[in-house]
Design an enzyme around this catalytic site. Structure first.
Site, short mmCIF file in Angstrom:
data_model
loop_
_atom_site.label_atom_id
_atom_site.label_comp_id
_atom_site.label_asym_id
_atom_site.label_seq_id
_atom_site.Cartn_x
_atom_site.Cartn_y
_atom_site.Cartn_z
CE LYS A 149 -4.24 -1.69 -0.02
NZ LYS A 149 -5.11 -1.82 1.14
NE ARG B 93 -7.46 -8.72 -1.54
CZ ARG B 93 -7.02 -7.81 -2.41
NH1 ARG B 93 -6.20 -6.85 -1.99
NH2 ARG B 93 -7.38 -7.85 -3.68
#
Length: 275
Positions: A219, A253
Site C-alpha cells: 500500500k 491479504r
C-alpha cells in the site's frame, strides 16, 4: 478473547486462532497499483494461483475491478470478462477462491463458477442486489469499511461501529453473522497517520467477535513512510503483517505469498505459540 467459530469456505474450513491465513491476490485488472495486473488473462491467473498454492496461500482472492479510491468503474461486462474465466480455472486448484467485487452480477456468476467467498469493499452497500446474492448462496462474505474517515474523531471506534452495523444489515438480509469477516479498510479513506493507528489498535475490532482480515500489502502508506516505490515495499509490508497478527488479524491479504507466509508463521509461533 475467544476465537471466532470456524467458517466453511467451499471444501475448506478456516479455524481461527490457531494460525494466520494467507490470502493470495490475483489481480485481473490492467491498472493494478501494485504492478501485478493480469488484464483478464485467465491462463496467467491459473499459473499465479498455482504459485500461490505452492508458496503457502490458503485462499485465492481474484478481482477484475480496481478498488483503489481513484479507480474508474469499468462496465460489469468487462469485469465479468476479466474475472469469471479466471475463477473457473482457479477453483480447480483446490483452494477456496474469493471474488473481490461489489457487483452482485459478478459475485453471482463467480459463485456459480465455484467461488466460495465474496470480498466486498463496500460492505454490501455498492449494489442493492449483493446481499441477496450472498444470502442465497450461503457464502461467507468479507465486509470492509471503505468510507472516507479522514475527519473521524476516533477512527477505530467509528470503524467498529460501522462494521457492527453492516453485520446487522447483512443478518437482516439473510446472511448468517457467523459467515461474516470484517476488514477495517487499511488504505481506504484514511490518512497516513490513521493507517498507522489502525494497525496499532486493530485488536479493538475483536469486540465484534468476527474474524479480522486486513490488506496492507504494497500500500502507498508504506511507500510514503519508507520513501520507496511500490516495487520495494516487501519489508515494509512484512512489518505491517507482524503488527497486524500481533494485534489480532486472522487473515492477511498479500501479493508476496512466500515471503509473507514465512513472516506469518514466525509471528504466529511467537504470538499464538508453537503448533
Amino acid at each position: 478473547m475467544t476465537a471466532p467459530a470456524p467458517i466453511r469456505c467451499g471444501g475448506a474450513v478456516l479455524e481461527f486462532g490457531r494460525r494466520t491465513y494467507l490470502v493470495g491476490i490475483v489481480n485481473m485488472t490492467p491498472d493494478s497499483f501494485a504492478g501485478d495486473g493480469l488484464d483478464g488473462d485467465a491462463g496467467a491467473a491459473e499459473a499465479l494461483g498455482e504459485r500461490w498454492k505452492e508458496e503457502g496461500a490458503d485462499v485465492i482472492d481474484v478481482g477484475g475491478q480496481s478498488t483503489r479510491p481513484s479507480a474508474v468503474r469499468v462496465p460489469v461486462d468487462e469485469e465479468l470478462r476479466r474475472t469469471i474465466p479466471a475463477v473457473r480455472r482457479l477453483v480447480r486448484l483446490g483452494l477456496p477462491v474469493s471474488v473481490d467485487t461489489f457487483s452482485a452480477r459478478v459475485a453471482g456468476q463467480a459463485l456459480d463458477a465455484g467461488a466460495a467467498i465474496v470480498n466486498d469493499v463496500t460492505a454490501l452497500t455498492g449494489d442493492p442486489a449483493m446481499a441477496a446474492v450472498v444470502a442465497r448462496a450461503g457464502a461467507p462474505v468479507v465486509l470492509m469499511d471503505g468510507r472516507n474517515r479522514r475527519g473521524a474523531a476516533d477512527l477505530v471506534a467509528e470503524t467498529r461501529a460501522y462494521l457492527a452495523e453492516r453485520i446487522a444489515a447483512a443478518a437482516a438480509a439473510g446472511i448468517d453473522p457467523s459467515r461474516t469477516v470484517v476488514d477495517p479498510g487499511y488504505g481506504f479513506g484514511v490518512t497516513l497517520a490513521q493507517n498507522m493507528e489502525m494497525l496499532r489498535r486493530l485488536r479493538e475490532l475483536r469486540a465484534l467477535s468476527r474474524p479480522v482480515l486486513i490488506g496492507t500489502s504494497r500500500k502507498g502508506s508504506i511507500g510514503r513512510v519508507l520513501s520507496l516505490p511500490v516495487c520495494q515495499l516487501m519489508e515494509g509490508t512484512a512489518a505491517t503483517i507482524v503488527i497486524a497478527i500481533a494485534n489480532g488479524a486472522d487473515l492477511v491479504r498479500v501479493h508476496d505469498v512466500r515471503a509473507m507466509a514465512r513472516v506469518a508463521r514466525m509471528t504466529d509461533a511467537i504470538v499464538r505459540g508453537l503448533p
